[in-house]
Write a protein that holds these residues in place. Structure first.
Motif, PDB file in Angstrom:
ATOM      1  N   SER A  64      -0.011  10.565 -12.892  1.00 36.04           N
ATOM      2  CA  SER A  64       0.715  11.354 -12.360  1.00 36.04           C
ATOM      3  C   SER A  64       0.252  11.082 -10.699  1.00 36.04           C
ATOM      4  O   SER A  64       1.301  11.882 -10.140  1.00 36.04           O
ATOM      5  N   ARG A  65      -0.834  10.141  -9.897  1.00 34.33           N
ATOM      6  CA  ARG A  65      -0.213  10.466  -8.657  1.00 34.33           C
ATOM      7  C   ARG A  65      -0.103   9.189  -8.136  1.00 34.33           C
ATOM      8  O   ARG A  65       0.168   9.394  -6.968  1.00 34.33           O
ATOM      9  N   GLN A  66       0.323   8.583  -9.218  1.00 36.20           N
ATOM     10  CA  GLN A  66       1.552   7.603  -8.772  1.00 36.20           C
ATOM     11  C   GLN A  66       3.030   7.876  -8.983  1.00 36.20           C
ATOM     12  O   GLN A  66       3.492   7.274  -7.884  1.00 36.20           O
ATOM     13  N   ALA A  67       3.340   8.781  -9.444  1.00 42.81           N
ATOM     14  CA  ALA A  67       4.802   9.189  -9.682  1.00 42.81           C
ATOM     15  C   ALA A  67       4.850   9.458  -8.603  1.00 42.81           C
ATOM     16  O   ALA A  67       6.497  10.485  -7.956  1.00 42.81           O
ATOM     17  N   LEU A  70      -1.326  -0.764 -12.245  1.00 40.82           N
ATOM     18  CA  LEU A  70      -2.117  -0.257 -12.400  1.00 40.82           C
ATOM     19  C   LEU A  70      -3.253   0.226 -13.029  1.00 40.82           C
ATOM     20  O   LEU A  70      -4.051   0.680 -13.216  1.00 40.82           O
ATOM     21  N   TRP A  71      -3.943  -1.733 -13.441  1.00 38.35           N
ATOM     22  CA  TRP A  71      -4.888  -1.390 -14.436  1.00 38.35           C
ATOM     23  C   TRP A  71      -5.731  -0.602 -13.987  1.00 38.35           C
ATOM     24  O   TRP A  71      -7.194  -0.273 -14.085  1.00 38.35           O
ATOM     25  N   GLU A  72      -6.274  -1.278 -12.602  1.00 36.96           N
ATOM     26  CA  GLU A  72      -7.377  -0.927 -12.268  1.00 36.96           C
ATOM     27  C   GLU A  72      -7.722   0.383 -11.923  1.00 36.96           C
ATOM     28  O   GLU A  72      -9.362   0.771 -12.297  1.00 36.96           O
ATOM     29  N   PRO A  73      -7.489   1.010 -11.027  1.00 37.60           N
ATOM     30  CA  PRO A  73      -7.432   2.135 -10.425  1.00 37.60           C
ATOM     31  C   PRO A  73      -7.621   2.979 -12.432  1.00 37.60           C
ATOM     32  O   PRO A  73      -8.504   4.150 -12.126  1.00 37.60           O
ATOM     33  N   VAL A  74      -6.712   2.658 -13.203  1.00 33.36           N
ATOM     34  CA  VAL A  74      -7.966   3.282 -14.610  1.00 33.36           C
ATOM     35  C   VAL A  74      -8.697   2.722 -14.758  1.00 33.36           C
ATOM     36  O   VAL A  74      -9.428   3.576 -15.359  1.00 33.36           O
ATOM     37  N   GLY A 103       1.111  -1.254  -0.239  1.00 32.50           N
ATOM     38  CA  GLY A 103       0.355  -0.534   0.160  1.00 32.50           C
ATOM     39  C   GLY A 103       0.609   1.172   0.070  1.00 32.50           C
ATOM     40  O   GLY A 103       0.312   2.028  -0.239  1.00 32.50           O
ATOM     41  N   SER A 104       1.689   1.133   0.473  1.00 31.62           N
ATOM     42  CA  SER A 104       2.571   2.783   0.451  1.00 31.62           C
ATOM     43  C   SER A 104       3.683   2.738  -0.598  1.00 31.62           C
ATOM     44  O   SER A 104       4.262   3.691  -1.159  1.00 31.62           O
ATOM     45  N   LEU A 105       3.316   1.491  -1.699  1.00 28.49           N
ATOM     46  CA  LEU A 105       3.868   1.669  -3.121  1.00 28.49           C
ATOM     47  C   LEU A 105       3.633   1.982  -4.198  1.00 28.49           C
ATOM     48  O   LEU A 105       3.548   2.869  -4.718  1.00 28.49           O
ATOM     49  N   PHE A 106       2.116   1.085  -3.551  1.00 30.65           N
ATOM     50  CA  PHE A 106       1.003   1.317  -4.786  1.00 30.65           C
ATOM     51  C   PHE A 106      -0.179   1.747  -4.070  1.00 30.65           C
ATOM     52  O   PHE A 106      -1.261   0.865  -4.089  1.00 30.65           O
ATOM     53  N   PRO A 107      -0.552   2.771  -3.075  1.00 32.14           N
ATOM     54  CA  PRO A 107      -2.110   3.139  -3.202  1.00 32.14           C
ATOM     55  C   PRO A 107      -3.267   2.659  -3.382  1.00 32.14           C
ATOM     56  O   PRO A 107      -4.269   1.861  -3.058  1.00 32.14           O
ATOM     57  N   ILE A 128      -0.543   1.275 -24.142  1.00 38.25           N
ATOM     58  CA  ILE A 128      -1.624   0.400 -23.280  1.00 38.25           C
ATOM     59  C   ILE A 128      -2.509  -0.414 -22.986  1.00 38.25           C
ATOM     60  O   ILE A 128      -3.662  -0.606 -23.125  1.00 38.25           O
ATOM     61  N   TRP A 129      -2.684   0.952 -22.153  1.00 38.53           N
ATOM     62  CA  TRP A 129      -4.128   0.896 -21.281  1.00 38.53           C
ATOM     63  C   TRP A 129      -5.330   2.060 -22.861  1.00 38.53           C
ATOM     64  O   TRP A 129      -6.855   1.138 -22.469  1.00 38.53           O
ATOM     65  N   VAL A 130      -5.185   2.945 -22.856  1.00 37.54           N
ATOM     66  CA  VAL A 130      -5.786   3.400 -24.066  1.00 37.54           C
ATOM     67  C   VAL A 130      -5.889   2.412 -25.163  1.00 37.54           C
ATOM     68  O   VAL A 130      -7.043   2.635 -26.175  1.00 37.54           O
ATOM     69  N   LEU A 131      -5.481   1.989 -26.012  1.00 34.55           N
ATOM     70  CA  LEU A 131      -5.897   1.081 -27.178  1.00 34.55           C
ATOM     71  C   LEU A 131      -6.612  -0.808 -26.746  1.00 34.55           C
ATOM     72  O   LEU A 131      -7.801  -0.725 -26.962  1.00 34.55           O
ATOM     73  N   GLN A 132      -7.115  -0.516 -24.943  1.00 33.43           N
ATOM     74  CA  GLN A 132      -7.616  -1.720 -24.641  1.00 33.43           C
ATOM     75  C   GLN A 132      -9.338  -0.920 -25.063  1.00 33.43           C
ATOM     76  O   GLN A 132     -10.154  -1.926 -25.781  1.00 33.43           O
TER      77      GLN A 132
END
Length: 470
Positions: free
Chosen positions: A364-367, A333-337, A284-288, A383-387
């Motif tokens: 931006s938030r993950q950065a 990070l797919w599910e947050p997107v 959670g500290s790495l990928f909240p 990759i995300w947009v092409l889905q």
């Protein structure tokens, strides 16, 4: 009172050596009253060649060259750390690290093919073509009580105080990483009980675990990585503080955490590492945002999707295939997107635009937690947009998508989604068949296309407006 006895291994013969000698002499004359005490040890346990399994034939020729040349120049030099640990386990080390009493400038004077790097830890890299032998100077245990290089929480910001081999041993993180291989008599030198822990397959920190974690919170991640990689058990004294101190990772520079995450998940043990990170509340500290989504998962997703992506990554590593970090981060990070994009689509926004905006927000938030280089962020976004474009299976759109430079990675991502129930299996099958079909079959497929549910539907023809007549 002398702070430390200065070992004089050779007389200075040029201005650089004289300058370095004077600096070391001044450091040696510092009053010991302001320094932290060095732990009292009964002395090292030295394991002779017959008491361990390390053979010189398993050591890199370039590492041996560095060791012998430093000794010939009058310095101490040993192999240390992970290479010694791995050799004892019968594994081929990825890197060979050398430690010496020579200071960085002195190391550079010995090797023409040497570059000095780092500010937090000053190191020497000796280059032999593609192989780099890292050479470090013995670190000291002593530090001023109000050292400007230490934060109020105890985290070390810079560490270029040099010492002896014994001090260096007690400064290292885990006992199994504090074993020194002596090339002069092929022995292993152990100051901290590392050989015993090695035999017990126990990962134990040197010193007080909480203090060591506060000095460098990344040690918590290293503890998980080494325990999983080596198949060792994390010593209870090392495991207990992690739950309480996990939040300290939020103070670590985002760029450094990115490097650690790559090591954690691309070493061939991603699934086990993920489980341990979640168990110790480090994930959670790495990928909240991902952790937040995992906490409210529905029907096993997105946990199944993430686990499948990590499993696929491990498989590729074991098969010695290339692994793209951007693909792994895309999965994590797919599910947050996806959730952000679907919320926008529900409000009437165009799907492609929705995914573009969602991708920008999540990156931006993950950065703030892990600073992605552009070589990672741009492919992730694509990759995300092409889905959202895979649903368009009629007309010329499939051909345009097929020619996209990121098509293959996006297609693999679609297949992964289909395997975990997040996308329609029929859609993934359609694209699998479309890639291998000849031109005539591809045209036939795009005339029919596919719609949600896997049913075929004819392509709708646009009605031409009536031609105006005079």
């Amino acid at each position: 009172m002398i702070h430390a006895q200065l070992p004089i291994t050779k007389q200075p013969t040029n201005p650089l050596e004289l300058f370095t000698f004077i600096k070391r002499l001044i450091g040696a004359l510092r009053p010991a009253a302001t320094a932290a005490p060095v732990p009292v040890a009964p002395g090292p346990r030295i394991y002779s060649r017959s008491e361990h399994s390390i053979s010189r034939t398993l050591i890199s020729d370039h590492a041996l060259k560095v060791l012998y040349r430093l000794r010939k120049a009058g310095y101490q030099a040993y192999l240390v750390g992970g290479c010694v640990r791995d050799l004892l386990l019968g594994r081929e080390p990825k890197d060979f690290d050398v430690v010496t009493d020579a200071h960085p400038e002195e190391i550079k004077a010995v090797f023409r093919n040497c570059r000095l790097i780092g500010r937090r830890f000053r190191l020497a890299h000796v280059h032999f073509g593609e192989e780099i032998i890292e050479v470090a100077t013995f670190r000291a245990l002593t530090r001023e009580p109000h050292d400007e290089h230490v934060t109020e929480g105890g985290r070390i910001l810079r560490d270029n105080v040099y010492g002896t081999i014994e001090e260096d041993a007690f400064r290292r993180d885990f006992t199994v990483n504090a074993l020194y291989y002596n090339i002069s008599d092929f022995s292993v030198i152990d100051y901290v009980g590392g050989m015993d822990d090695h035999r017990k397959a126990s990962l134990r920190l040197i010193g007080d675990p909480e203090q060591r974690y506060r000095e460098d919170p990344v040690r918590m991640l290293r503890a998980i990585r080494f325990a999983v990689k080596l198949g060792f058990t994390l010593h209870p004294s090392c495991a207990e503080p992690i739950h309480r101190l996990a939040e300290l990772l939020r103070d670590i520079p985002a760029a450094r955490l990115y490097d650690e995450i790559v090591k954690l998940f691309l070493g061939g043990y991603a699934v086990q590492t993920f489980e341990q990170l979640r168990h110790f509340r480090l994930f959670g500290s790495l990928f909240p945002e991902t952790e937040s989504c995992l906490a409210r998962e529905s029907g096993g997703f997105p946990l199944i999707f993430v686990a499948k992506a990590l499993e696929r990554t491990d498989q590729r590593v074991q098969e010695d295939k290339a692994v793209a970090p951007y693909f792994l981060f895309s999965a994590l990070l797919w599910e947050p997107v996806r959730s952000r994009a679907e919320a926008r689509i529900a409000q009437g926004e165009n799907a492609v635009v929705a995914y573009q905006e969602a991708a920008s927000e999540v990156i931006s938030r993950q950065a703030r937690h892990t600073a992605f280089p552009k070589t990672i962020g741009i492919p992730m976004r694509e990759i995300w947009v092409l889905q959202s474009r895979f649903d368009k299976t009629q007309g010329g759109r499939p051909f345009r998508l097929l020619s996209h430079p990121r098509f293959r990675a996006a297609y693999d991502f679609l297949v992964l989604r289909a395997e975990t129930g997040e996308a329609e299996p029929e859609l993934a099958e359609w694209w699998t068949r479309f890639q291998s079909a000849d031109e005539a079959e591809q045209k036939a497929m795009t005339r029919t296309g596919r719609k949600p549910g896997g049913k075929s539907r004819p392509r709708k023809r646009r009605k031409r407006p009536p031609v105006a007549t005079a």
